[in-house]
Design a protein around this motif. Structure first.
Motif, short mmCIF file in Angstrom:
data_model
loop_
_atom_site.label_atom_id
_atom_site.label_comp_id
_atom_site.label_asym_id
_atom_site.label_seq_id
_atom_site.Cartn_x
_atom_site.Cartn_y
_atom_site.Cartn_z
N MET A 1 0.82 -1.19 0.00
CA MET A 1 0.00 0.00 0.00
C MET A 1 0.87 1.26 0.00
O MET A 1 0.54 2.23 -0.64
N LYS A 2 1.99 1.18 0.75
CA LYS A 2 2.90 2.31 0.83
C LYS A 2 3.54 2.59 -0.54
O LYS A 2 3.71 3.74 -0.93
N ILE A 3 3.90 1.53 -1.26
CA ILE A 3 4.51 1.68 -2.58
C ILE A 3 3.53 2.31 -3.55
O ILE A 3 3.89 3.21 -4.32
N ILE A 9 2.07 9.53 -6.01
CA ILE A 9 2.70 10.84 -5.76
C ILE A 9 3.70 11.18 -6.85
O ILE A 9 3.74 12.30 -7.36
N ILE A 10 4.51 10.21 -7.25
CA ILE A 10 5.51 10.44 -8.31
C ILE A 10 4.82 10.75 -9.64
O ILE A 10 5.23 11.66 -10.36
N LEU A 11 3.76 10.00 -9.97
CA LEU A 11 3.02 10.26 -11.21
C LEU A 11 2.41 11.66 -11.22
O LEU A 11 2.47 12.37 -12.23
#
Length: 188
Positions: A1-3, A9-11
């Motif tokens: 879930m963290k990944i 966020i990166i996208l």
């Protein structure tokens, strides 16, 4: 879930970076190649302006290759060409109220279809298509007209739109050895 959270966020960061840095940079670069131009006509109670980007021929075959026949063209480069009138006018019997419109064309060998459209999109083509598909929406056309093609003896290096008076007032589009003339009349 963290990944998954970090991937999202990166996208989002990449999309925002492209929207706020990449697109303005790309627009600035394309305007170096096809600079913005303005044609104005303020006379005899008429007040009109055309804003467009004028690409150069650079030894290329323009109509039929760079600009395909029988396909919608944004009529210049970069953003769609805009036509603004501050007065009521008539173009081949079509009433045009004061306002700003986008100008689109479908070049043909012997005649062109000219469309004045009430929608002015941000960019004239879609990035996904690599610039091959326009953002033109036919449902918002003010009118479509046909005008004949004139073949010029001298080649015009840079795509040019201008107002010309010759047995009436015309909006002219010229590039390579091709010119079209769109008649404009003042409405009472």
């Amino acid at each position: 879930m963290k990944i998954l959270k970090w991937v999202v966020i990166i996208l989002i960061a990449i999309i925002l970076l492209f929207a706020f840095v990449g697109m303005p940079y790309l627009k600035k670069q394309t305007k170096k190649i096809s600079p913005e131009r303005v044609a104005t006509y303020v006379q005899d109670g008429l007040d009109m302006q055309v804003k467009y980007s004028g690409p150069y021929k650079k030894g290329r075959i323009i109509f039929g290759e760079l600009v395909p026949f029988d396909a919608v063209w944004r009529t210049g480069a970069n953003e769609p060409t805009t036509f603004t009138t501050k007065t009521n006018i008539s173009i081949l019997g079509n009433q045009v109220a004061p306002g700003t419109y986008s100008l689109w064309t479908i070049p043909g060998r012997e005649s062109w279809t000219v469309m004045l459209n009430s929608e002015v999109p941000d960019w004239g083509v879609t990035l996904i298509s690599g610039g091959k598909k326009t953002t033109y929406n036919p449902d918002t056309d003010v009118f479509q007209i046909q005008v004949p093609v004139e073949t010029l003896e001298q080649s015009i290096e840079r795509f040019t739109i201008d107002f010309q008076e010759s047995e009436g007032l015309f909006l002219t589009l010229s590039w390579d050895k091709t010119r079209i003339r769109i008649p404009i009349k003042k409405q009472a």
